[in-house]
Design an enzyme around this catalytic site. Sequence first.
Site, PDB file in Angstrom:
ATOM      1  N   ASP A   1      67.942  15.610  -3.024  1.00  0.00           N
ATOM      2  CA  ASP A   1      67.073  15.934  -4.166  1.00  0.00           C
ATOM      3  C   ASP A   1      65.791  16.467  -3.524  1.00  0.00           C
ATOM      4  O   ASP A   1      65.823  16.916  -2.368  1.00  0.00           O
ATOM      5  CB  ASP A   1      66.825  14.678  -5.032  1.00  0.00           C
TER       6      ASP A   1
ATOM      7  N   LYS B   1      70.351   6.879  -8.448  1.00  0.00           N
ATOM      8  CA  LYS B   1      69.314   7.724  -7.826  1.00  0.00           C
ATOM      9  C   LYS B   1      68.557   6.855  -6.841  1.00  0.00           C
ATOM     10  O   LYS B   1      68.511   5.641  -6.996  1.00  0.00           O
ATOM     11  CB  LYS B   1      68.355   8.243  -8.909  1.00  0.00           C
TER      12      LYS B   1
HETATM   13  P1  NDP Z   1      63.266  20.979  -2.987  1.00  0.00           P
HETATM   14  O1  NDP Z   1      62.577  19.876  -2.284  1.00  0.00           O
HETATM   15  O2  NDP Z   1      64.221  21.834  -2.265  1.00  0.00           O
HETATM   16  O3  NDP Z   1      62.179  21.945  -3.675  1.00  0.00           O
HETATM   17  C1  NDP Z   1      61.258  21.470  -4.576  1.00  0.00           C
HETATM   18  C2  NDP Z   1      60.290  22.575  -4.944  1.00  0.00           C
HETATM   19  O4  NDP Z   1      59.469  22.153  -6.015  1.00  0.00           O
HETATM   20  C3  NDP Z   1      59.358  22.958  -3.811  1.00  0.00           C
HETATM   21  O5  NDP Z   1      59.028  24.312  -3.922  1.00  0.00           O
HETATM   22  C4  NDP Z   1      58.159  22.054  -4.079  1.00  0.00           C
HETATM   23  O6  NDP Z   1      56.939  22.544  -3.566  1.00  0.00           O
HETATM   24  C5  NDP Z   1      58.102  22.056  -5.590  1.00  0.00           C
HETATM   25  N1  NDP Z   1      57.529  20.793  -6.066  1.00  0.00           N
HETATM   26  C6  NDP Z   1      58.028  19.544  -5.868  1.00  0.00           C
HETATM   27  N2  NDP Z   1      57.216  18.627  -6.412  1.00  0.00           N
HETATM   28  C7  NDP Z   1      56.194  19.324  -6.952  1.00  0.00           C
HETATM   29  C8  NDP Z   1      55.033  18.946  -7.663  1.00  0.00           C
HETATM   30  N3  NDP Z   1      54.757  17.649  -7.923  1.00  0.00           N
HETATM   31  N4  NDP Z   1      54.187  19.934  -8.094  1.00  0.00           N
HETATM   32  C9  NDP Z   1      54.456  21.230  -7.826  1.00  0.00           C
HETATM   33  N5  NDP Z   1      55.528  21.640  -7.157  1.00  0.00           N
HETATM   34  C10 NDP Z   1      56.394  20.705  -6.742  1.00  0.00           C
HETATM   35  O7  NDP Z   1      63.965  20.282  -4.262  1.00  0.00           O
HETATM   36  P2  NDP Z   1      65.167  20.815  -5.150  1.00  0.00           P
HETATM   37  O8  NDP Z   1      65.088  22.287  -5.296  1.00  0.00           O
HETATM   38  O9  NDP Z   1      66.414  20.192  -4.651  1.00  0.00           O
HETATM   39  O10 NDP Z   1      64.843  20.116  -6.556  1.00  0.00           O
HETATM   40  C11 NDP Z   1      64.020  20.718  -7.545  1.00  0.00           C
HETATM   41  C12 NDP Z   1      64.252  20.060  -8.891  1.00  0.00           C
HETATM   42  O11 NDP Z   1      65.645  20.202  -9.252  1.00  0.00           O
HETATM   43  C13 NDP Z   1      64.001  18.544  -8.948  1.00  0.00           C
HETATM   44  O12 NDP Z   1      63.538  18.205 -10.237  1.00  0.00           O
HETATM   45  C14 NDP Z   1      65.377  17.935  -8.741  1.00  0.00           C
HETATM   46  O13 NDP Z   1      65.474  16.636  -9.255  1.00  0.00           O
HETATM   47  C15 NDP Z   1      66.210  18.932  -9.541  1.00  0.00           C
HETATM   48  N6  NDP Z   1      67.633  18.944  -9.209  1.00  0.00           N
HETATM   49  C16 NDP Z   1      68.060  19.219  -7.936  1.00  0.00           C
HETATM   50  C17 NDP Z   1      69.400  19.257  -7.637  1.00  0.00           C
HETATM   51  C18 NDP Z   1      69.898  19.664  -6.300  1.00  0.00           C
HETATM   52  O14 NDP Z   1      71.115  19.859  -6.172  1.00  0.00           O
HETATM   53  N7  NDP Z   1      69.063  19.836  -5.302  1.00  0.00           N
HETATM   54  C19 NDP Z   1      70.404  18.915  -8.670  1.00  0.00           C
HETATM   55  C20 NDP Z   1      69.862  18.741 -10.000  1.00  0.00           C
HETATM   56  C21 NDP Z   1      68.514  18.734 -10.229  1.00  0.00           C
HETATM   57  P3  NDP Z   1      56.332  21.897  -2.210  1.00  0.00           P
HETATM   58  O15 NDP Z   1      57.222  22.388  -1.119  1.00  0.00           O
HETATM   59  O16 NDP Z   1      54.937  22.384  -2.141  1.00  0.00           O
HETATM   60  O17 NDP Z   1      56.426  20.395  -2.408  1.00  0.00           O
END
Ligand code: NDP
Length: 445
Positions: free
Chosen positions: A166, A126
């Site tokens: 991510d 990571k």
């Molecule tokens: P994105 O950046 O596309 O979206 C993240 C979302 O979560 C946004 O809506 C963001 O809001 C919100 N968010 C992030 N940090 C915070 C926080 N500290 N408090 C509140 N809201 C938060 O990321 P992904 O959708 O790719 O990833 C989401 C989760 O899924 C993560 O935990 C990631 O590790 C996990 N994941 C992702 C994979 C992938 O293929 N993308 C694979 C496996 C797991 P804002 O825009 O306001 O920051």
Amino acid sequence: MQKKIKDFMTELVKKNPGETEFHQAVQEVVESVMPFIEKNPKYQEAKILDRIVEPERVIMFRVPWQDDKGEVQVNRGFRIEMNSALGPYKGGLRLHPSVYLGILKFLAFEQVFKNSLTTLPMGGGKGGSDFDPKGKSDNEVMRFCQSFMTELQRHIGPDTDVPAGDIGVGGREIGFMFGQYKRLRNEFTGVLTGKALSWGGSLIRSEATGYGCVYFAEEMLKTRGESFKGKVCAVSGSGNVAQYTVEKLFQLGAKPVTLSDSNGYIHDPDGISEQKLEFVMELKNVKRGRIKEYAAKYNCKYVEGRWPWEVKCDCVFPSATQNEIHESDAEQLVKNGCMLVAEGANMPTLPEAIKIFQQAKILYGPGKASNAGGVAISGLEMSQNSLRLSWSREEMDERLHDIMVKIHDTCVKYGKDGKHIDYVKGANLGGFVKVADAMLDQGLV
Ligand code: NDP
């Protein structure tokens, strides 16, 4: 047993001070695997547990870049190469101001077991940076990504370490990083996954984590003779994972009613439809706006500064970030009749909240199993790049579905306890055994 776990954790905390998320992730795995290790002395003699918590390599570096005003900015870049027993290091890059060593070590550690569960030949890693892409222009993001890759390119390669996206890293960032890698190395290779379709990407990669999570949840529901028909679902986040979770949910007849971002959540009791999801995708992926705008557009409730766990629902898909479901949220969810939690995000549920779900015997799928679809399709993107071929959408979706069913089977195999399935134990043990055996085979490295 409890003393052994406690002693192990005391030593780990002493060795890795201040890395609370890493401690939390290790504790969960150690609780599941310690009894198994005790019964199998070969793992104990080879000190597999002591070795598996120590990254093979940690790379930290300076990332200088210039903003649009010409001012110099400096961020910190990381890559954790955690374990390569099963294949090249594989895992995403996160760009978020909260990023530090402890968060990336927890994510890399989880990734090792998750990648093992997919059955594909991938080690775990990571990386990322404390750079915040929010509010930056496309040019600023490009300059940051180019500077980040200028250093990272020394450490990665299609047979060494293959990063992906991510939080904060989507198609735009992967494009900028791939361009810089190609320019510096003069190689067009599958060094990153999550690429656009026209230059080496895979169909279904964008959808894979969200779709895969819902497929996994569907298998969980089947163990109770249930389906998604008419189930009210609460989803958090509004990024990549949340968007495609919502899409698959309504395709399977469920009613997703919430989405969130770091400012608050929307509650749409009529359900988030295909047309409304299109608006969210445009809002989040193109305009890079806030979820609040959904409430204004569709005249529904917006709650500032809170998570959607207070909404009455049948199924929950935390899809934003780590530690978003606290003990009180879990109590509220159980009280409201929630029957299933499937984690799209990594480690979104605090340990005390997991205990509440487990005591209530609701279906609880931990992220390393339920969100493994993304990395599984990334693994298949690597295969397609090596073959210089691309497989069809239907084929990829079918492969994703098969992999999620198999991961569910593994969880059942290792986690079944009478009628109840402990998915935490199932995922941890199922992931651990393959990595541990490979480490034994490969000697003391
Ligand atoms: P994105 O950046 O596309 O979206 C993240 C979302 O979560 C946004 O809506 C963001 O809001 C919100 N968010 C992030 N940090 C915070 C926080 N500290 N408090 C509140 N809201 C938060 O990321 P992904 O959708 O790719 O990833 C989401 C989760 O899924 C993560 O935990 C990631 O590790 C996990 N994941 C992702 C994979 C992938 O293929 N993308 C694979 C496996 C797991 P804002 O825009 O306001 O920051």
